[in-house]
Motif scaffolding. Structure first.
Motif, PDB file in Angstrom:
ATOM      1  N   UNK A  33       5.019   4.179  -3.692  1.00 10.47           N
ATOM      2  CA  UNK A  33       3.497   5.146  -3.534  1.00 10.47           C
ATOM      3  C   UNK A  33       4.188   6.720  -3.206  1.00 10.47           C
TER       4      UNK A  33
ATOM      5  N   UNK B 141       4.699   0.740  13.733  1.00 13.54           N
ATOM      6  CA  UNK B 141       4.155  -0.991  13.262  1.00 13.54           C
ATOM      7  C   UNK B 141       5.249  -1.785  14.056  1.00 13.54           C
TER       8      UNK B 141
ATOM      9  N   UNK C 230       2.012  10.084   4.086  1.00 15.64           N
ATOM     10  CA  UNK C 230       2.266   8.902   3.536  1.00 15.64           C
ATOM     11  C   UNK C 230       0.402   7.975   3.594  1.00 15.64           C
TER      12      UNK C 230
ATOM     13  N   UNK D  96      -1.335   6.482   1.562  1.00 15.50           N
ATOM     14  CA  UNK D  96      -1.728   4.921   1.352  1.00 15.50           C
ATOM     15  C   UNK D  96      -1.140   3.880   2.933  1.00 15.50           C
ATOM     16  N   UNK D  97       0.108   4.557   3.123  1.00 12.33           N
ATOM     17  CA  UNK D  97       0.607   3.858   4.831  1.00 12.33           C
ATOM     18  C   UNK D  97      -0.264   4.485   5.540  1.00 12.33           C
TER      19      UNK D  97
ATOM     20  N   UNK E  74      -3.052   1.716   5.606  1.00 14.36           N
ATOM     21  CA  UNK E  74      -2.583   0.013   5.825  1.00 14.36           C
ATOM     22  C   UNK E  74      -2.779   0.172   7.507  1.00 14.36           C
TER      23      UNK E  74
ATOM     24  N   UNK F 219      -5.901  -1.644  10.779  1.00 14.35           N
ATOM     25  CA  UNK F 219      -5.090  -3.075  12.305  1.00 14.35           C
ATOM     26  C   UNK F 219      -4.783  -1.737  13.501  1.00 14.35           C
TER      27      UNK F 219
END
Lengths: 195, 195
Positions: free
Chosen positions: B50, B138, B170, B172-173, B176, B180
């Motif tokens: 990534x 997370x 980041x 892309x993180x 994600x 959520x």
């Protein structure tokens, strides 16, 4: 990204794998995750001065992954007798499962780091193993021989199991430790009945 | 060698600095040493796929040292209001003391890594901060919102304090995480009275 998140949450379990050494000043046992951090820092502090010919980044990468297999197998004290090959085979299966949560080529990259550490055939791996082997002895020297006393370990057993790997990977560190282990023996920190 | 040994035993204290997040499946709080290991592994798993343009070794080096100042100051939850600059000044004094146990140029090298992380001006540092900021979220997403619930944190506070740094370092993180976190809000994991 799903794979990386699943992987890092799986790694969380290493925080629950306890060793036989206690952090200085704490009642609990240390776990393999915080141990991995400490020896990565130990290598980072040692290499520039005592082993500048090594690839520190590669040493750190090995130290960060070297205990991951214990998520499935648990930690085994270095002074355990026998069964070492079976445990290492189980750890290899474990690291293949855990690093296999990641896509290739990362899975194989991490398994290869673990294997290089275990084989101990490269100079980087010998140094990494020396650091890993030395750290709990240094904590014991600073902590009245805590895990040696709790497990009835003899001076000779420490010298036999810790000495060769530390001396091979980081001679200056063994030169520092050897007289202090002898002094600890003279101070009665070791089991004198064990072999 | 005396200096390095004194340094690594001083670092042992980071195992006793507790955070607000609990490791998955454990009752205790996590400590900053095992957290540092986990985010070093998280970066190692993320960068190749990534953020391949970054210097992973440099990112890992920053992550390994970024919390060392907490040995003197303790950990502060990211959602704390105010006092941030005073805490960071105290942490800088702490890392100067602790890394100052080592000879030069290593002492300055480690302090510089800590400062680069704190400033967050390089791409490597922005990525490292993103990883550090994302990890407890997370764990919370995997743990029924544990530290958010225990501390009465609102959805908006998480989005405001975690989102910008993760998205900047980041993307892309954050892509994600964002849906959520929204789902966690819908599930009632956050304090709806707080701002």
């Amino acid at each position: 990204m799903d794979e990386v998140i699943r992987f890092i949450l799986e790694l969380d379990k290493l925080k629950g794998v306890t060793r036989k050494t206690r952090p200085l000043g704490l009642d609990r046992y240390e776990n393999s995750a915080e141990h991995s951090w400490q020896i990565a820092m130990f290598a980072s502090a040692l290499v520039p001065q005592f082993a500048p010919e090594l690839d520190l980044n590669h040493v750190v990468a090995m130290l960060l992954v070297h205990d991951v297999g214990e998520i499935d197998t648990g930690d085994t004290i270095v002074f355990a007798e026998g069964g070492w090959e079976e445990r290492k085979a189980a750890e290899l299966a474990a690291v293949r499962r855990i690093f296999g949560l990641l896509p290739e080529p990362q899975a194989s990259h991490f398994v290869a780091l673990w294997e290089e550490f275990e084989l101990g055939e490269t100079a980087d791996a010998r140094f990494a193993k020396a650091i890993d082997r030395a750290m709990p002895a240094l904590l014991n020297l600073a902590n009245n021989g805590q895990s040696w006393r709790e497990n009835g370990i003899s001076y000779q057993r420490v010298v036999d199991r810790v000495g060769p790997e530390v001396a091979a990977g980081c001679p200056a560190l063994w030169d520092w430790m050897a007289p202090r282990l002898k002094a600890a023996q003279d101070a009665g920190w070791f089991n004198i009945d064990a072999g």
